[in-house]
Design a protein around this motif. Sequence first.
Motif, PDB file in Angstrom:
ATOM      1  N   ALA A 146      29.995  -3.451  39.669  1.00 45.53           N
ATOM      2  CA  ALA A 146      28.735  -3.537  38.901  1.00 45.53           C
ATOM      3  C   ALA A 146      28.353  -2.172  38.365  1.00 45.53           C
ATOM      4  O   ALA A 146      28.635  -1.156  38.980  1.00 45.53           O
ATOM      5  N   SER A 147      27.715  -2.163  37.203  1.00 43.13           N
ATOM      6  CA  SER A 147      27.259  -0.867  36.707  1.00 43.13           C
ATOM      7  C   SER A 147      25.741  -0.878  36.588  1.00 43.13           C
ATOM      8  O   SER A 147      25.121  -1.910  36.352  1.00 43.13           O
ATOM      9  N   MET A 195      24.376  -4.741  36.461  1.00 41.60           N
ATOM     10  CA  MET A 195      24.991  -5.795  35.655  1.00 41.60           C
ATOM     11  C   MET A 195      26.365  -6.100  36.248  1.00 41.60           C
ATOM     12  O   MET A 195      27.122  -5.174  36.536  1.00 41.60           O
ATOM     13  N   GLY A 196      26.660  -7.388  36.419  1.00 49.02           N
ATOM     14  CA  GLY A 196      27.943  -7.768  37.014  1.00 49.02           C
ATOM     15  C   GLY A 196      27.827  -7.776  38.522  1.00 49.02           C
ATOM     16  O   GLY A 196      26.913  -7.175  39.082  1.00 49.02           O
ATOM     17  N   SER A 197      28.768  -8.504  39.194  1.00 50.19           N
ATOM     18  CA  SER A 197      28.683  -8.546  40.658  1.00 50.19           C
ATOM     19  C   SER A 197      29.330  -7.291  41.211  1.00 50.19           C
ATOM     20  O   SER A 197      30.101  -6.626  40.541  1.00 50.19           O
ATOM     21  N   HIS A 241      24.050  -0.459  26.533  1.00 53.14           N
ATOM     22  CA  HIS A 241      25.070   0.312  27.257  1.00 53.14           C
ATOM     23  C   HIS A 241      24.403   1.512  27.932  1.00 53.14           C
ATOM     24  O   HIS A 241      23.611   2.219  27.283  1.00 53.14           O
ATOM     25  N   PRO A 242      24.693   1.748  29.227  1.00 51.15           N
ATOM     26  CA  PRO A 242      23.954   2.818  29.931  1.00 51.15           C
ATOM     27  C   PRO A 242      24.077   4.190  29.268  1.00 51.15           C
ATOM     28  O   PRO A 242      23.162   5.023  29.396  1.00 51.15           O
TER      29      PRO A 242
END
Length: 517
Positions: A213-214, A206-208, A73-74
């Motif tokens: 996205a993050s 991560m994620g489109s 997790h960022p």
Amino acid sequence: MAQQEDVFKKIVSHCKEYGFVFPSSDIYDGLGAVYDYGQNGVELKNNIKQYWWQSMVLLHDNIVGIDAAIFMHPTTWKASGHVDAFNDPLIDNRDSKKRYRADVLIEEQMTKYEDKIQKEIEKAQKRFGDKFDEAQFRATNARVLENQQKYDNLHQRYQEVMNAPGGIDLEGMKQIILDEEIVCPISGTRNWTDVRQFNLMFKTEMGSTADGASTIYLRPETAQGIFVNYLNVQKTGRMKLPFGIAQIGKAFRNEIVARQFIFRMREFEQMEMQFFIQPGTELDWFAKWKETRMKWHQNLGFGAENYRFHDHDKLAHYANAATDIEFHMPFGFKEVEGIHSRTNFDLSQHAKYSGKKIEYFDPETNESYTPYVIETSIGVDRMFLSIMCHSYEEQQLPDGQTRTVLHLPAALAPVKLAVFPLTKKDGMPEKAQEIINDLRFHFNCKYEEKDQIGKRYRRMDAIGCPYCVTVDQQTLEDNTVTLRDRDTMEQKRVAISDLRSIIEDKVSITSLLKKLL
Ligand code: GAP
């Protein structure tokens, strides 16, 4: 020095030629500071990892392992301080367009003064022989005193800029580089930019984008995967303090100066152990782990004189003690492992950022508190490099020939036993295969039938294989073989049925581990 550089170059080529380490994406001419491990390299690396893992998890009742994900997790990296403070000071040379770490340029300048002093001492040592008194020479020789003065001044200024109250003094750093007249090794000029901070973490998404996205990071150390799992492991494992969590895994850093082969890489592997303890006991545990880890290194038999501790003058704000274990590489004593007393900084930060209570309830005192942590952190690749450097030898033989041999500790060697049929006929290959089929369950064996026996021995010496067995005519008659020792090159006749008991103990990780107790 030049001779040492030469040896190092040879080690790098040897690593490639014998399937230990290849440049990444070699057919595209490589990728900076990224390397692949080949067929022998991966075996050696796995053995190093096994030696470390078992010394932690198998030999300690209170240490368990985990394998956390590389992506985290960022907020982890905000909490740990890496987003704001995992920086290196960089400087560019406008003429060569090359980028350097400003602190490294200054440290190299200090090393130059040290080298000059060392050269004077070596010269005098040769001149005066047994009568040489180094302390007196250091205190009186004009050239030594002059260089010592330069070193001390530079060291003092460097400490001041590194420990400036508001963080590293970047302008002060540039001023040192200018005052010391440090030139770019490529262009030879002093046309430097200002010094800037550069964050070492690699970012990705991560994620489109449509999903929102993050930004996430490739972890720059494995330790945070342990901290965020402290509660999970403590609760599910019913762990009582003191206890440790060990982990081996990849870490990534966008190093500005990536040099010296696999010493400083952008993708590398760490073996880290966080040892959770009661506050107030940290300095005792720190001393204990220093001793334990040094013993682990010296257990490989490379000689105590090749290791030293380097205690940190400058401590990270969360640490109250830190040291490096340094190994004597061909390019000087260099850090292989760090041991840090990290207080409760990381767990407290994760508690703050996650809003979760991350504590330990001590049944003996009926109190809850945030544990303190001693960390041991070693780079697999640096360990690999130190082993290769120490093991490599170009040996002059009594018959005038030379051989290149890797004196790898037998327990770490990629291949433990090579089996050769003397010729490819009379059932010798079949007999050799029979021996391998029997022993392959106990240790790594290799079959070789190409070229004469002498050449086959040389190939095995070059990959550090500790034992070779030759099947000959006599084998077919009495089931004995010649067993040849890599280091002494001695050969003796032994029964096939005794091979396992002669070799197994010497090549097993267990034999190394037993010496640690
Ligand atoms: N969790 C603490 C930590 O990561 P570190 O001193 O930055 O501390 C620990 O790294 C070890 O990881 C070092 O002693 C070294 O062996 C290895 N290491 C660090 N950066 C590396 C790099 N760029 N390439 C290869 N190994 C590296």
